[in-house]
Every structure is written in structure tokens, then in C-alpha cells.
Design an enzyme around this catalytic site. Structure first.
Site, PDB file in Angstrom:
ATOM      1  CG  ASN A 127      -0.850  -0.210   2.456  1.00 21.81           C
ATOM      2  OD1 ASN A 127      -0.291  -1.205   2.864  1.00 21.81           O
ATOM      3  ND2 ASN A 127      -1.230   0.735   3.283  1.00 21.81           N
ATOM      4  CG  ASP A 128      -0.067   4.113   2.843  1.00 23.53           C
ATOM      5  OD1 ASP A 128      -0.998   3.554   2.253  1.00 23.53           O
ATOM      6  OD2 ASP A 128      -0.185   4.609   3.974  1.00 23.53           O
ATOM      7  NE  ARG A 179      -3.514   5.509  10.436  1.00 19.43           N
ATOM      8  CZ  ARG A 179      -4.624   5.298  11.130  1.00 19.43           C
ATOM      9  NH1 ARG A 179      -4.569   5.121  12.430  1.00 19.43           N
ATOM     10  NH2 ARG A 179      -5.802   5.261  10.529  1.00 19.43           N
ATOM     11  CG  ASP A 180       0.072   7.742   8.330  1.00 13.99           C
ATOM     12  OD1 ASP A 180       0.548   6.668   8.726  1.00 13.99           O
ATOM     13  OD2 ASP A 180      -1.102   7.858   7.941  1.00 13.99           O
ATOM     14  CD  GLU A 235      -5.723   6.384   7.013  1.00 11.80           C
ATOM     15  OE1 GLU A 235      -5.947   6.095   5.836  1.00 11.80           O
ATOM     16  OE2 GLU A 235      -5.596   5.522   7.907  1.00 11.80           O
ATOM     17  CE1 TYR A 241      -0.099  -0.869  10.322  1.00  9.15           C
ATOM     18  CE2 TYR A 241      -1.478   0.935  11.066  1.00  9.15           C
ATOM     19  CZ  TYR A 241      -1.333  -0.398  10.739  1.00  9.15           C
ATOM     20  OH  TYR A 241      -2.402  -1.247  10.821  1.00  9.15           O
ATOM     21  CB  SER A 242       2.507   5.347   6.380  1.00  7.08           C
ATOM     22  OG  SER A 242       2.064   4.441   5.405  1.00  7.08           O
ATOM     23  CD  GLN A 256       2.858   0.765   5.667  1.00  5.29           C
ATOM     24  OE1 GLN A 256       2.055   0.215   6.409  1.00  5.29           O
ATOM     25  NE2 GLN A 256       4.073   1.096   6.062  1.00  5.29           N
TER      26      GLN A 256
HETATM   27  C1  FRU Z   1      -3.076   4.614   4.774  1.00  8.86           C
HETATM   28  C2  FRU Z   1      -2.702   3.863   6.045  1.00  8.86           C
HETATM   29  C3  FRU Z   1      -1.860   4.703   6.967  1.00  8.86           C
HETATM   30  C4  FRU Z   1      -1.150   3.665   7.799  1.00  8.86           C
HETATM   31  C5  FRU Z   1      -0.896   2.587   6.770  1.00  8.86           C
HETATM   32  C6  FRU Z   1      -0.980   1.186   7.289  1.00  8.86           C
HETATM   33  O1  FRU Z   1      -3.360   3.773   3.713  1.00  8.86           O
HETATM   34  O2  FRU Z   1      -3.857   3.398   6.705  1.00  8.86           O
HETATM   35  O3  FRU Z   1      -2.591   5.640   7.729  1.00  8.86           O
HETATM   36  O4  FRU Z   1       0.021   4.155   8.368  1.00  8.86           O
HETATM   37  O5  FRU Z   1      -1.874   2.753   5.756  1.00  8.86           O
HETATM   38  O6  FRU Z   1      -0.638   0.275   6.294  1.00  8.86           O
END
Ligand code: FRU
Length: 474
Positions: free
Chosen positions: A39-40, A168-169, A222, A99-100, A56
Site C-alpha cells: 500500500n502506501d 499516525r504517518d 491520514e 506503519y507509514s 507498506q
Molecule cells: C493509509 C494507512 C496509513 C497507515 C498505513 C498502514 O493507507 O492506513 O494511515 O500508516 O496505511 O498500512
């Protein structure tokens, strides 16, 4: 999963790789996971001529699982190297997922900040208010590959008390000699916001302020980002919980930017109007960075969480999701324009060009092509990109329509008053469309039954020219 567990699982990875290779939908010029889930994009940066793209990643599962940071590097955006995963959930404070997060480059190496996700399993805990730890972790690497240290710098107690446990992030923004960190959040009233922290040394962080729009704009933001481009400050984020309004906010969650004026010294903040980065189906969690040439480059996740369509066509082949092409951002007339990186031109082969009026059909191999339409005059325009993927423009409205190959994704719309140009990048199972010099962009995944397809101009009331190229693969 720590590195040792990863290495014992590695044999499984080899058979998954074989399966990925069998998939015709495997992308040719988009970053996708070597196997498993992506993902991200995370930690984007260029350090000593090497661009790092972390992401991710769950290497052994094409579904939601405990996240690592996967890693690609490239020097020219055409040749990519798969590196070993960079971060593993190997501490108590990131045990349920690395996580991100983002990267901040210095002369002697790269600083990274990310969220260590910890789920608290007590049955009385509520997932939003107290069911998790969201730890902020600092990593330093001299080269983007080896880790010198990994330290916990903030935890739940360091965030303001009026926050839920959704914080987060982290992303770093340096202003007037001070470091600021922006993180996305959901407050106790379910009001999406961004938290600002500050530091003088990148090691010690304290909460500085919380920023939010005057009226609520979703319940959670996010993946925020804060940067300047051509003298304009921009804050990007992915708001969740914003209702559709006409042709705006058509996806389940949004992804875009506010032009902002953040006077950090005096804690005065103003937000301009939120603009979506992309009107397509598959865009989320964009992150930007300035490369060593000073270009502001954006990459997004070509996917979306909690998608309300069937996006698992590739799961049988042990992989899912991808990243967008890298796009260079430009600030012009109060808007961000997005341009595919010029390096993409090096993938071109077999050019063709003709007058738009004379264009009928073209059959590029594997649906991998770049096609530019320069429109001089058009009452309406209709172009089939494949047998059931059509783009059209009429009465100031641009439409992307998909049939079966959209797997539940049907139509997306964007207001485009005047049409001057359209550039389409089509990959086996991904399409990115840039309209009017990148003012409007639509990104979507598509899963065709076969890739022997034709591009076909349906409407005839048009004047202009077409330039096409088949595109090679990474
Ligand atoms: C966005 C998210 C972030 C998080 C990550 C987890 O897609 O939900 O907020 O850090 O993905 O994989």
C-alpha cells in the site's frame, strides 16, 4: 515479524514469485510488490543520486497483514532494484506493523520517522479511543539500507489528551531552522486534524499545535504532508468521512491538498480550498519529496482502503496493488499540475503520429502505451482505450467508463470546461490519464480478460493530432 522470521519464510517467497510471473496483469512500468500486498509509498527521498522508494508491504500475503517496509531503489526512474525489506516489526513498540512514515535526508545519512502500530487486545478497549498504541519511531541510516539505530520518540502519552488513538504517518518540514513534524489524526470528537510537533535536533519532539479546518472535513486525516512548491505552502492529506458532493469526493476516502498559509512561529494557520489530486478510482496516501535536482515528486498508492469494488483480480497470482508513476508537481495559477516524470520518455518505442481526424485504430502490444491527443477543436470526444474502457468529453464533462474489466468500478467524472490535451499512460492493468497539462488526473486499475486490444477513436467531430508510443517495461 523480525528479519530472522522473514528469512525463514523466504522459500515461500520464491514460489510466490513464480506465480506472480504467470500473471498477464503484472505491471510493466509501475512499481508493484515483488509478491504479496503493497500500500502506501513511504520514506521517499533521493540520497547521493539514488532514489529510495519504500512501501507498506506484506511479502507473504496478498491481503491485509502485519506491515514491513519493502524497498526499491532507482537512479533513473527506469531501472529499479528490489532491495531487502528495510524495516521489520521487531520491537514491542511496532509489533503489529511498521506503519507509514517518511524520510529526511542530511549530509551524513537519512532520518526516518514512522508509526509503530500496537494493537491492545483487551476486550474493553475501544478501537478508536484506546485500543491501540501509535508510537512515533525514529530510524537513522547512513545509506538507506543499513540501520544505525531505531528509537521510540513519542507514544500515546505524548499526544494531546483530546485525541483518539488514531495519530499516525509522520512527515518532516523544516522552517526557519526548526524541524516540524506533521501527523494525521482523529480527535475525540471525530474531527479530522493534523498534529504538529517540533524539534531542534530531530531527536527530541514535543507537541506544538493541532491544525484543522474551520468546519469539520471528515473524521480522520491520514498521510499528511507539508511542503512548499514555487513559494506556495501546501498541506496534503487523505480525509476519511467526507460525503460526495456533485463530481467531488466520488471515492470512499479522499486524497488531495489544501493550499495553506501556516505561520508556524505565530501559530496562525489558514486553509485554502481542498483540491483532489486525482478523479480516478485508485488513488490514496500520496507522498512527495524534493529530489536532488529540486523537483517536487509525488507518488501515490494506486489503490484505496476499504474499496467498495472487487480489487482482488491478481490475488490468485499472489500479489495485489501498486504505486502510481512518479509525477513532478508544478504550482501554476493557484493549482497543482501533475506531470509524468520526463524520464518515462526513455520507455518509448515504436512511435506513431497522425491527424486526430484520420485516427481510427491502434493496437499497441500488451496495452502498454503512451498516447497524447492535442485537441484543436472538439464538440465531443470519445476514445476507447480498450474494448470496455472509454473516455469521453462533452459539455464540459470528462467521463471515464469501464465495463466488466472495472470489476465493479463503473464511471468517474471530472469537470473540464475546455479541452486542450489528454495524455494517457496505459499499462497492463493500470491507466493514468493527464488532462490539460496535468490539471486534472484520473488513475484507475483495470483487469482485462486479454491484452490484445485496440485503441479506437469513436467520435469524429474533432481536430488536432495524436502521438503514440508503445512503452517498454522496467
Ligand atoms: C493509509 C494507512 C496509513 C497507515 C498505513 C498502514 O493507507 O492506513 O494511515 O500508516 O496505511 O498500512
Amino acid at each position: 515479524m523480525n528479519k530472522e522470521t522473514y528469512l525463514t519464510e523466504y522459500p515461500k517467497h520464491e514460489s510466490m514469485r513464480e506465480n506472480v510471473k504467470k500473471d498477464k496483469n503484472r505491471l510493466h512500468f509501475h512499481m508493484m510488490p515483488p509478491t504479496g500486498w503493497m500500500n502506501d509509498p513511504n520514506g521517499l527521498c533521493e540520497f547521493q543520486g539514488v532514489n529510495h522508494i519504500y512501501f507498506q508491504y506484506t511479502p507473504f500475503l496478498a491481503g491485509w497483514g502485519t506491515k514491513l517496509w519493502g524497498h526499491y531503489t532507482t537512479k533513473d526512474w527506469i531501472h529499479y532494484k528490489e532491495e531487502e525489506p528495510f524495516l521489520y516489526p521487531d520491537e514491542e513498540w511496532d509489533r503489529d506493523g511498521v506503519y507509514s512514515g517518511s524520510a529526511y535526508t542530511c549530509e551524513d545519512g537519512i532520518h526516518y520517522f514512522y508509526t509503530g502500530n500496537v494493537k491492545l487486545w483487551d476486550k474493553d478497549y475501544d478501537y478508536i479511543m484506546n485500543g491501540r498504541e501509535q508510537n512515533t519511531i525514529h530510524v537513522f541510516s547512513p545509506d538507506g539500507k543499513n540501520i544505525a539505530y531505531k528509537k521510540l520518540v513519542m507514544t500515546n502519552d505524548d499526544y494531546p489528551v483530546n485525541m483518539s488513538k488514531h495519530v499516525r504517518d509522520p512527515k518532516i518540514y523544516k522552517k526557519d531552522g526548526r524541524y516540524y513534524m506533521i501527523q494525521g489524526g482523529r480527535d475525540a470528537e471525530s474531527y479530522g486534524c493534523a498534529l504538529l510537533f517540533c524539534s531542534d535536533d530531530l531527536e527530541h519532539w514535543k507537541w506544538y499545535d493541532t491544525v484543522r479546518t474551520a468546519k469539520p472535513f471528515g473524521y480522520m486525516w491520514e498521510c499528511p504532508d507539508l511542503f512548499e512548491i514555487d513559494g506556495q505552502q501546501i498541506m496534503t492529506c487523505c480525509p476519511q468521512g467526507v460525503d460526495q458532493k456533485g463530481y467531488d469526493y466520488q471515492n470512499v476516502y479522499q486524497c488531495g491538498y489544501f493550499p495553506v498559509e501556516f505561520d508556524l512561529k505565530n501559530k496562525s494557520y489558514s486553509f485554502g480550498k481542498f483540491q483532489e489530486f486525482d478523479k480516478g478510482f485508485d488513488i490514496y496516501a500520496t507522498q512527495t519529496f524534493a529530489d536532488e535536482a529540486g523537483r517536487r515528486i509525488l507518488i501515490g498508492w494506486m489503490g484505496i482502503p476499504d474499496a467498495d469494488y472487487d480489487n482482488d483480480a491478481t490475488v490468485a497470482y499472489d500479489w495485489i496493488h501498486a504505486l502510481t508513476m512518479p509525477r513532478e508537481l508544478e504550482w501554476k495559477d493557484g493549482k497543482i499540475l501533475q506531470h509524468p516524470l520526463k524520464e518515462m520518455k526513455d520507455l518509448r518505442k515504436n512511435a506513431f503520429t497522425c491527424e486526430l481526424e484520420a485516427f481510427t485504430k491502434w493496437a499497441p502490444a500488451d496495452c502498454c502505451f503512451e498516447l497524447r491527443l492535442d485537441v484543436e477543436e472538439a464538440k465531443n470526444l470519445e476514445l476507447k482505450l480498450r474494448e470496455d474502457v472509454t473516455i469521453s468529453w462533452k459539455d464540459g464533462l470528462f467521463t471515464l467508463s469501464m465495463g466488466e474489466s472495472g470489476r465493479g468500478r463503473k464511471q468517474r467524472f471530472a469537470k473540464v470546461e475546455e479541452l486542450s490535451d489528454i495524455t494517457i499512460f496505459s499499462d497492463t492493468s493500470a491507466i493514468e490519464i493527464f488532462i490539460n497539462n496535468g490539471e486534472t488526473v484520473l488513475t484507475t486499475r483495470v483487469y482485462s480478460e486479454h491484452l490484445e486490444q485496440k485503441v479506437e477513436l469513436v467520435s469524429r467531430e474533432v481536430k488536432g493530432s495524436v502521438h503514440g508510443y508503445e512503452l517498454g517495461s522496467f
